[in-house]
Design a protein around this motif. Structure first.
Motif, PDB file in Angstrom:
ATOM      1  N   GLY A  59       7.960  -5.858   6.321  1.00 32.37           N
ATOM      2  CA  GLY A  59       8.774  -7.057   6.482  1.00 32.37           C
ATOM      3  C   GLY A  59       9.171  -7.734   5.191  1.00 32.37           C
ATOM      4  N   ASP A  60       8.498  -7.388   4.074  1.00 25.12           N
ATOM      5  CA  ASP A  60       8.847  -7.990   2.787  1.00 25.12           C
ATOM      6  C   ASP A  60      10.231  -7.527   2.336  1.00 25.12           C
ATOM      7  OD1 ASP A  60       6.492  -9.356   2.667  1.00 25.12           O
ATOM      8  OD2 ASP A  60       5.507  -8.002   1.257  1.00 25.12           O
TER       9      ASP A  60
ATOM     10  N   ILE B 291      10.749  -3.645   3.474  1.00 28.51           N
ATOM     11  CA  ILE B 291       9.626  -2.755   3.716  1.00 28.51           C
ATOM     12  C   ILE B 291       9.460  -2.530   5.216  1.00 28.51           C
ATOM     13  CG2 ILE B 291       7.182  -2.326   3.285  1.00 28.51           C
ATOM     14  CD1 ILE B 291       8.993  -2.493   0.774  1.00 28.51           C
ATOM     15  N   GLY B 292       9.328  -1.253   5.609  1.00 31.04           N
ATOM     16  CA  GLY B 292       9.300  -0.891   7.019  1.00 31.04           C
ATOM     17  C   GLY B 292       7.919  -0.882   7.631  1.00 31.04           C
TER      18      GLY B 292
ATOM     19  N   THR C  64      11.148   2.062   5.620  1.00 21.76           N
ATOM     20  CA  THR C  64      11.586   1.137   4.566  1.00 21.76           C
ATOM     21  C   THR C  64      13.070   1.365   4.278  1.00 21.76           C
ATOM     22  OG1 THR C  64       9.402   0.936   3.567  1.00 21.76           O
ATOM     23  CG2 THR C  64      11.293   0.508   2.144  1.00 21.76           C
ATOM     24  N   ALA C  65      13.849   0.314   4.417  1.00 20.17           N
ATOM     25  CA  ALA C  65      15.304   0.374   4.255  1.00 20.17           C
ATOM     26  C   ALA C  65      15.674  -0.019   2.829  1.00 20.17           C
ATOM     27  CB  ALA C  65      15.986  -0.548   5.252  1.00 20.17           C
ATOM     28  N   VAL C  66      16.526   0.786   2.209  1.00 20.20           N
ATOM     29  CA  VAL C  66      16.881   0.572   0.808  1.00 20.20           C
ATOM     30  C   VAL C  66      18.384   0.742   0.631  1.00 20.20           C
ATOM     31  CG1 VAL C  66      16.598   1.416  -1.565  1.00 20.20           C
ATOM     32  CG2 VAL C  66      14.642   1.413  -0.008  1.00 20.20           C
TER      33      VAL C  66
ATOM     34  N   ASP D 192       3.406   1.300  -6.348  1.00 22.22           N
ATOM     35  CA  ASP D 192       2.363   0.554  -7.052  1.00 22.22           C
ATOM     36  C   ASP D 192       2.020  -0.747  -6.320  1.00 22.22           C
ATOM     37  OD1 ASP D 192       0.607   0.028  -9.316  1.00 22.22           O
ATOM     38  OD2 ASP D 192       2.072  -1.486  -9.910  1.00 22.22           O
ATOM     39  N   LEU D 193       3.023  -1.401  -5.754  1.00 25.75           N
ATOM     40  CA  LEU D 193       2.808  -2.676  -5.074  1.00 25.75           C
ATOM     41  C   LEU D 193       2.377  -2.516  -3.622  1.00 25.75           C
ATOM     42  CD1 LEU D 193       5.949  -4.550  -6.473  1.00 25.75           C
ATOM     43  CD2 LEU D 193       3.566  -5.004  -7.091  1.00 25.75           C
ATOM     44  N   TYR D 194       2.599  -1.342  -3.057  1.00 27.08           N
ATOM     45  CA  TYR D 194       2.297  -1.091  -1.638  1.00 27.08           C
ATOM     46  C   TYR D 194       0.885  -0.558  -1.438  1.00 27.08           C
ATOM     47  CZ  TYR D 194       3.140   0.607   3.157  1.00 27.08           C
ATOM     48  OH  TYR D 194       3.087   0.839   4.512  1.00 27.08           O
TER      49      TYR D 194
END
Length: 466
Positions: A73-74, A90-91, A286-288, A319-321
C-alpha cells in the motif's frame, strides 16, 4: 457453416467510439481535456517530470529517500536529475514475485541551443541550434517557436525560461527562402532542402544606439538577457534550452474526436501511465511506472533507459522491503516482472498508403495498439514478446473491456523503429509494446484519437492493478 458463424471466428479490430455509451464518451472527452492542458503546459522533460511529481505528491506518494521501510500500500517515487522518474505502489504479493511495470519516455524531438548560440547576421540576432531526435528538418521552419529550459550559473543558481507560450509573449522562428528565389532549393531532395546548420532562429532586430559597438543587435540581446534574467553569454554554456512549437494542443476535426499537438510521442503514454498509477491504491503486484528520458536518441546517457537508474531503484525497493538485502533478491524481482513498454505506433495514413501493411497497421480510433515486436528489416534492434505473454495481455484487456488492436510499424523493409522494450527485456522480463497510434509522428504537430488516449489509460490501469 453460415456467414454469421464465420464472422464470429474471424478477427476484426473494433472502433472504440462504437463501443461507447454516451456517459463514457463524456468521460473520454473530459480525460482528454486534462491531457491536452497538461502537455500544452509541460513541453520539456524537466517540466513534465516536475508536474508529474506535483500530482504524485498530492496523491500521497513520498520521495523514496524519505522512506525507511516499505509495506503493501505504500506509494513512493524517485526522481533522476530532474528529467526521469519512477513511481510505485507496493503490492499485496511478495516483492520477489515481480513488478507490473509500464515504461514510457518523456522526451520528444526538438531543437536544442548550441553551447555558444548567439550571433549576428543580416541585421538580425540569431541562435544556432542542434536538432534532437529524428526530425524532418523542413517541418521546423516558418512556424512559431517557444523557448523553454534552464540556465545554471557558475554559482549554482538556476534561471528558468519559458517564453513564447502566452498570448502576449514574443515567439521565435526559422526563416525559409521565398519560392521566387527557391529554384535551386527545390531541385534538392526533401531531406536536403533545409540542412541542420540552417536551423538558425531569429531572436531580435533592434540595435543598440552606441555607434562604437560593432555587433549592435547582438549586444542589444545580451543587454536584454542581463536585464531580464541576470545572465551573460557565458551562461549559455551551462544551459539546457529547447525550442519547441509554440502551439497549444487542440481539438481537431468537426466532431472533435482527435487531438492535435506537440509531443504526443511519447507524452501521451507517459501521461496515461501517470494517471493509471494515480488511480491505484492496493494492487496485487507492486505497480511501477517509468518515465524515462533520451529515448529519441537511443536511450543512452544517465537519464535514459540504458542507464542503471531503474536497476538501482529496484535495489532500493528490495533494501527497504526486506530485512536482509541480497543481490539475488534484486535479480528475482527483475526476472519475475512483466512490462508494457508504453510507446506510440504509426497510424495508417491513406495519403501514404504504400508504406503501410493494411492488415497489420494501427488505425486511429481502434483503441490502444499492441505490438509483439518493433525494429527494422528482419526485426533487428528490438525485443519480441512471447506468445504466452501476448495471450495473457489480450485476455486481460478483453475481460476488462479495453479496446485494442494489433499492429507493426509499416511494411517489412519500409523502415522501422524501436522503443525502450529491448532494454527492459535484457533484465529477462516479459515485455510487450503497447500505446496509441499517432498520425504525423515526429512532426511538430502530431495527431491522436481521443478514444485511443483513453483506452491507453484503461489498458495501463488494468495491467498495473490486476
Amino acid at each position: 457453416m453460415t456467414e454469421e458463424k464465420k464472422a464470429d471466428y474471424a478477427y476484426q479490430a473494433k472502433n472504440a467510439w462504437t463501443e461507447m455509451e454516451v456517459d463514457e464518451r463524456e468521460e473520454v472527452f473530459d480525460f482528454n481535456k486534462k491531457y491536452a492542458e497538461f502537455i500544452s503546459n509541460n513541453k520539456t522533460e524537466r517540466e513534465f517530470a516536475s508536474a508529474a511529481i506535483r500530482k504524485l505528491e498530492a496523491a500521497g506518494f513520498k520521495n523514496i529517500d524519505q522512506v525507511e521501510q516499505l509495506k503493501a500500500g505504500d506509494k513512493i517515487y524517485s526522481l533522476n536529475r530532474s528529467r526521469a522518474l519512477m513511481a510505485a505502489v507496493i503490492g499485496q504479493d511478495d516483492l520477489a514475485a515481480g513488478l507490473k511495470l509500464v515504461g514510457s519516455h518523456i522526451d520528444s524531438p526538438r531543437l536544442d541551443l548550441k553551447p555558444n548560440p548567439l550571433y549576428e547576421a543580416g541585421e538580425m540576432a540569431m541562435f544556432k541550434t542542434h536538432y534532437y531526435g529524428g526530425i524532418k528538418k523542413y517541418q521546423w521552419v516558418t512556424m512559431p517557436l517557444a523557448l523553454h529550459g534552464v540556465i545554471i550559473k557558475e554559482d549554482g543558481s538556476k534561471v528558468e525560461i519559458k517564453l513564447g507560450e502566452e498570448a502576449n509573449d514574443p515567439v521565435f522562428f526559422i526563416s525559409d527562402i521565398l519560392p521566387h528565389l527557391g529554384k535551386e532549393q527545390m531541385k534538392k531532395s526533401m531531406s536536403e532542402g533545409i540542412s541542420g546548420e540552417q536551423l538558425n532562429v531569429v531572436i531580435g532586430s533592434i540595435p543598440v544606439a552606441d555607434s562604437e559597438v560593432k555587433e549592435k543587435i547582438k549586444t542589444a540581446i545580451l543587454e536584454y538577457l542581463k536585464r531580464e534574467y541576470e545572465i551573460t553569454g557565458e551562461d549559455f554554456i551551462s544551459a539546457e534550452l529547447q525550442l519547441v512549437p509554440a502551439y497549444k494542443t487542440r481539438d481537431a476535426g468537426f466532431d472533435r474526436g482527435l487531438l492535435a499537438g506537440y509531443g504526443h510521442d511519447d507524452r501521451v503514454c507517459s501521461y496515461t501511465a501517470l494517471e493509471a498509477i494515480l488511480d491505484i491504491d492496493n494492487p496485487k503486484s507492486t505497480a511501477v511506472i517509468l518515465l524515462m528520458d533520451r529515448e529519441e536518441v537511443g536511450s543512452m546517457g544517465n537519464t535514459g533507459m540504458q542507464s542503471h537508474f531503474f536497476e538501482d531503484q529496484v535495489a532500493n525497493l528490495v533494501d527497504l522491503y526486506y530485512a536482509d538485502y541480497s543481490e539475488l533478491l534484486v535479480r528475482k524481482v527483475l526476472q519475475n516482472s512483466k512490462v508494457l513498454s508504453a510507446d506510440v505506433n504509426a497510424a495508417y495514413d491513406p495519403d501514404f498508403a504504400d508504406v503501410y501493411a493494411k492488415h497489420n497497421s494501427a488505425y486511429l480510433g481502434k483503441g490502444v495498439v499492441v505490438s509483439k515486436y518493433t525494429g527494422a528489416r528482419g526485426k533487428s534492434g528490438s525485443s519480441e514478446a512471447s506468445a504466452e505473454f501476448m495471450g495473457e495481455v489480450r485476455g486481460l484487456f478483453n475481460r476488462a473491456g479495453v479496446v485494442w488492436q494489433p499492429a507493426e510499424l509499416g511494411k517489412v523493409d519500409a523502415g522501422g523503429g524501436g522503443t525502450i522494450a529491448q532494454f527492459l527485456a535484457n533484465y529477462n522480463m516479459d515485455v510487450l509494446d503497447c500505446g496509441p497510434a499517432v498520425l504525423s509522428m515526429h512532426s511538430p504537430y502530431e495527431v491522436v484519437s481521443k478514444a485511443d488516449v483513453y483506452h491507453s489509460y484503461l489498458a495501463y490501469n488494468v495491467f498495473l492493478e490486476k
